[in-house]
Write a protein that holds these residues in place. Structure first.
Motif, PDB file in Angstrom:
ATOM      1  N   MET A   1       0.858  -1.190   0.000  1.00 27.20           N
ATOM      2  CA  MET A   1       0.000   0.000   0.000  1.00 27.20           C
ATOM      3  C   MET A   1       0.889   1.233   0.000  1.00 27.20           C
ATOM      4  N   CYS A   2       0.683   2.088  -1.001  1.00 32.10           N
ATOM      5  CA  CYS A   2       1.586   3.235  -1.190  1.00 32.10           C
ATOM      6  C   CYS A   2       0.900   4.568  -0.943  1.00 32.10           C
ATOM      7  N   GLY A   3      -0.041   4.611  -0.029  1.00 33.94           N
ATOM      8  CA  GLY A   3      -0.711   5.871   0.246  1.00 33.94           C
ATOM      9  C   GLY A   3       0.085   6.747   1.187  1.00 33.94           C
ATOM     10  N   GLY A   4      -0.459   7.920   1.476  1.00 36.49           N
ATOM     11  CA  GLY A   4       0.190   8.847   2.412  1.00 36.49           C
ATOM     12  C   GLY A   4       1.100   9.815   1.703  1.00 36.49           C
ATOM     13  N   SER A   5       1.248  10.989   2.302  1.00 35.12           N
ATOM     14  CA  SER A   5       2.052  12.040   1.676  1.00 35.12           C
ATOM     15  C   SER A   5       3.306  12.367   2.473  1.00 35.12           C
ATOM     16  N   GLY A   6       3.430  11.852   3.699  1.00 35.81           N
ATOM     17  CA  GLY A   6       4.650  12.057   4.474  1.00 35.81           C
ATOM     18  C   GLY A   6       4.940  13.515   4.769  1.00 35.81           C
ATOM     19  N   THR A   7       3.947  14.271   5.249  1.00 36.02           N
ATOM     20  CA  THR A   7       4.135  15.712   5.450  1.00 36.02           C
ATOM     21  C   THR A   7       5.163  16.026   6.519  1.00 36.02           C
ATOM     22  N   ARG A   8       5.373  15.118   7.487  1.00 34.31           N
ATOM     23  CA  ARG A   8       6.349  15.381   8.553  1.00 34.31           C
ATOM     24  C   ARG A   8       7.791  15.209   8.072  1.00 34.31           C
ATOM     25  N   VAL A  51       0.514  -3.914  -5.924  1.00 32.86           N
ATOM     26  CA  VAL A  51       0.812  -2.574  -5.420  1.00 32.86           C
ATOM     27  C   VAL A  51      -0.424  -1.712  -5.634  1.00 32.86           C
ATOM     28  N   VAL A  52      -0.891  -1.059  -4.581  1.00 35.40           N
ATOM     29  CA  VAL A  52      -2.006  -0.119  -4.689  1.00 35.40           C
ATOM     30  C   VAL A  52      -1.453   1.266  -4.399  1.00 35.40           C
ATOM     31  N   ALA A  53      -1.643   2.175  -5.354  1.00 34.23           N
ATOM     32  CA  ALA A  53      -1.019   3.492  -5.237  1.00 34.23           C
ATOM     33  C   ALA A  53      -1.840   4.527  -5.984  1.00 34.23           C
ATOM     34  N   GLY A  54      -1.505   5.790  -5.759  1.00 41.06           N
ATOM     35  CA  GLY A  54      -2.145   6.874  -6.485  1.00 41.06           C
ATOM     36  C   GLY A  54      -1.630   6.947  -7.910  1.00 41.06           C
ATOM     37  N   VAL A  55      -2.470   7.422  -8.807  1.00 42.01           N
ATOM     38  CA  VAL A  55      -2.107   7.474 -10.221  1.00 42.01           C
ATOM     39  C   VAL A  55      -0.884   8.356 -10.450  1.00 42.01           C
ATOM     40  N   GLY A  56      -0.675   9.357  -9.607  1.00 38.64           N
ATOM     41  CA  GLY A  56       0.458  10.246  -9.775  1.00 38.64           C
ATOM     42  C   GLY A  56       1.794   9.608  -9.449  1.00 38.64           C
ATOM     43  N   HIS A  57       1.761   8.429  -8.820  1.00 33.05           N
ATOM     44  CA  HIS A  57       3.002   7.765  -8.430  1.00 33.05           C
ATOM     45  C   HIS A  57       3.358   6.613  -9.362  1.00 33.05           C
ATOM     46  N   ARG A  58       2.662   6.555 -10.473  1.00 35.07           N
ATOM     47  CA  ARG A  58       2.836   5.453 -11.421  1.00 35.07           C
ATOM     48  C   ARG A  58       4.305   5.271 -11.830  1.00 35.07           C
TER      49      ARG A  58
END
Length: 730
Positions: A1-8, A51-58
């Motif tokens: 699972m490749c979600g999250g933006s890691g803002t910290r 792998v499940v991820a956002g389209v922008g991370h293709r």
């Protein structure tokens, strides 16, 4: 699972490059480390990596998988809807492939150095999951951290979950440690069927939306979930299911684990320093410097110093969790620093105008001069240094170049196209046509016949060239009668199913028929006799009954004497370029005959061609197998042109939403073509998997493909689908 933006973890982590794709603890990214940690389940246990991820991370995913040499099936979310929907998507895909399948849901941004202990824990959890439990991994805490959620279990080892607890404050966290609570790692093991059935009870809107978002089964390794996914509630798996289900179990694990969620965790790993840095009387500091940047620290303690090309963060490591507050301020004060500047891909419109200029100013002039002798002979190749190269001469090249310059004239090029066509036709007739009117295959450089074989492939291109020369106004009055002579002899050789046996080592093939179809359509379009339309119909019937697989819809290359697929590896060959080329021809046929079934065939062929487009290289590769696996990662020029042509013509035949997908495909194909085209007006032909080209002269035979692609681009622009802001004519 490749979600999250890691803002910290700003400024290293940004929405377009979240933390899982960055090397934070070692030389590999967290995503790559996770892939390698789970790879044994594929290699040893016959599993499948999803792998499940956002389209922008293709692109990150494709490139980083390739770097570690691991294959995966990638499901791309059109919009982030949190972990419940992501997990449901993977479970739905798994259930479709294997109704009894068990999923290990693993976060891609966690740091777990002990791979063996992790794998053993997953196998233990999987046994319980196969019996219907939803198992989460609970990590034995090493400190009272307020960065993690906690789990209260009913026992030790593998036990039931008493309750889940959100991230506490520091004092409460210390109390939880004393009470034996576990850290909630966010990793789960559950059968696909159990997860979906539990979501159907506790979060039915998630399950319904995700099932509707699963694309139809395809050969592609990368699939985009449909827009139905956007309707899934945005909710975590903890809230959607884990706090409600009665099937929750927790497996206590003792390996080192961190989600590396902030710079203090990176520092604690001992592997976080990267780039150039000098510390002088600086203790307990973390330094990360982008390429070309030097970080120097003097007389400081416990700092994180993160230097990116456009932003620098300096923070006390004890305040690392508060970096997200800086990010919130940046959203208002300087949003451009929240993401990396990414180049905007060239549009179909801009690339098309550049294409027209390249043809008009570079390619056509050089091939009309260096590429043709004074007596009309077209060169087979031109050296990349612009020097002529003496070689034997194929009939198909003479015919293809006639097409190129006839087309150039029709598109308005003001160069010497008419001379090129007239002299080229005269040379074709004088040198290549035998006494029976058929075309010999090969001449020596001095014009001496080397191979008298009348290849069907070459006859197709001669008929095609004669049609285009006639359409361009060539003065030779014999063009149509010569084409009819060839056509009638070929039809006389047709077998009962309408196929014509080719010469050479693969007598039963589809490729020569493809070019016969192109020639027939060309004569139809300029008003040839009714026999051309009948021949067209004959070839299309043959393609639909024999060449195209009736179940899967892809086109095969080679066949046996009974016209069943060849029994060896040749019979399994699927060329993406030919899927696109046949799709383009079938779409033309469908438009002329108003045949909706033929259009559906074209779309299926196109989809199989798309499966041969390398996500990593951005090009259509040379060859696949009939099971969809890649046979050759080399990529020649011509498949890119056929990808462009097919995308454009299918865009013309589609409705708004589907049309944009095809236009996006056309833009990508045009960008792929530009990898090959040189500023000189020449081109490279064979691109290797390392993105390098074979060093060889530019082959004239590619010009036919290039010009045909441009003609389709110009025609599509005239249909109103491309806002050219100029003229695509030459």
């Amino acid at each position: 699972m490749c979600g999250g933006s890691g803002t910290r973890l700003w400024p290293a982590s940004r929405p377009s490059r979240p933390k899982q794709f960055i090397p934070l603890a070692g030389n590999r990214s967290l995503f790559q480390e996770t892939v390698l940690r789970v790879a044994p389940f594929v290699e040893k246990d016959g599993g499948q990596l999803i792998v499940v991820a956002g389209v922008g991370h293709r692109r990150w995913i494709i490139e980083q998988l390739a770097e570690v040499g691991v294959s995966a099936h990638v499901l791309l979310e059109p919009e982030a809807r949190d972990s419940a929907a992501a997990m449901a998507a993977a479970a739905a895909w798994t259930e479709r492939e294997d109704p009894e399948g068990v999923n290990a849901f693993v976060a891609s941004d966690h740091h777990i150095p002990d791979h063996d202990a992790f794998q053993q824990a997953i196998r233990t959890a999987a046994a319980s999951a196969a019996e219907g439990r939803v198992v989460t991994l609970g990590v034995t805490p090493t400190a009272a951290s307020s960065a993690y959620g906690y789990i209260k279990s009913t026992g030790r080892g593998l036990s039931d979950v008493d309750r889940f607890i959100e991230k506490p404050d520091a004092i409460t966290a210390a109390e939880y440690i004393k009470a034996g609570y576990l850290w909630n790692s966010g990793n789960f093991v559950v059968s696909a069927a159990t997860l979906l059935s539990e979501l159907r009870i506790y979060a039915p809107a998630v399950e319904t939306a995700v099932r509707g978002a699963l694309p139809d089964q395809s050969r592609s390794e990368v699939e985009l979930l449909t827009d139905a996914f956007r309707h899934a509630p945005k909710i975590s798996i903890d809230y959607a299911l884990m706090e409600k289900t009665r099937l929750a179990s927790v497996l206590e694990v003792h390996f080192d684990w961190s989600d590396l969620g902030a710079w203090d965790a990176i520092a604690a790993s001992g592997e976080g320093d990267t780039g150039l840095h000098i510390f002088e009387d600086a203790e307990g500091c973390l330094a990360r410097a982008a390429d070309g940047i030097m970080v120097a620290a003097l007389g400081v303690r416990n700092l994180a110093i993160i230097a990116e090309p456009d932003a620098v963060l300096v923070c006390d490591l004890s305040r690392a969790q508060d970096v997200k507050q800086v990010v919130e301020r940046l959203k208002i004060a300087s949003p451009q620093h929240l993401d990396f500047t990414r180049p905007v891909p060239e549009t179909l419109q801009a690339g098309g105008l550049r294409f027209a200029d390249w043809l008009r100013l570079k390619a056509l002039p050089i091939w009309a001069t260096l590429g043709q002798t004074a007596d009309g002979v077209f060169a087979e190749v031109i050296g990349m240094d612009g020097r002529s190269v003496k070689t034997s001469r194929r009939a198909r090249v003479q015919a293809r170049q006639i097409y190129v310059f006839a087309q150039a004239g029709q598109l308005g090029w003001e160069g010497p196209w008419s001379r090129c066509v007239d002299d080229g036709v005269a040379r074709l007739i004088a040198d290549y046509l035998r006494d029976d009117g058929l075309c010999r295959t090969l001449l020596a450089a001095d014009g001496t016949p080397l191979d008298e074989t009348a290849m069907v492939y070459d006859q197709a291109f001669v008929m095609f060239a004669l049609a285009m020369a006639k359409a361009a106004g060539c003065a030779d009055a014999s063009l149509e009668s010569r084409a009819l002579t060839i056509r009638d002899q070929l039809q006389a050789r047709a077998e009962d199913n309408g196929a014509i046996v080719e010469g050479g080592e693969h007598p039963h093939q589809s490729n020569c028929h493809m070019h016969l179809l192109e020639a027939c359509l060309a004569w139809e379009e300029i008003g040839g006799d009714a026999g051309w339309a009948a021949f067209t119909d004959q070839i299309v019937r043959l393609a639909r009954s024999t060449f195209i697989d009736p179940e899967e819809g892809f086109l095969r290359e080679f066949f046996g004497p009974d016209w069943a697929p060849a029994p060896d590896e040749a019979g399994r060959l699927v060329e993406p370029g030919h899927q696109f080329e046949w799709a383009w021809l079938m779409a033309r046929y469908a438009r002329g005959r108003r045949d909706t079934e033929a259009l559906a065939v074209a779309r299926r062929l196109y989809a199989h061609g798309q499966a041969g487009v390398s996500e990593l290289l951005g090009v259509a590769v040379d060859a696949m197998n009939d099971d969809g696996s890649i046979r050759s990662h080399r990529a020649r020029l011509w498949p890119q042109t056929e990808w462009l042509k097919a995308s454009l013509i299918l865009a013309e035949s589609s409705r708004d939403g589907e049309r944009q997908t095809y236009l996006d495909g056309a833009a990508a194909a045009q960008r792929a073509l530009w990898f090959y085209l040189c500023d000189s007006g020449l081109w490279r032909d064979k691109r290797l998997p390392d993105r390098k080209f074979i060093d060889e002269p530019a082959p004239a035979s590619s010009f036919y493909h290039i010009m045909a692609a441009f003609r389709q681009l110009r025609d599509t622009s005239r249909s109103g689908l491309i806002d050219a802001m100029g003229d695509f004519d030459l």
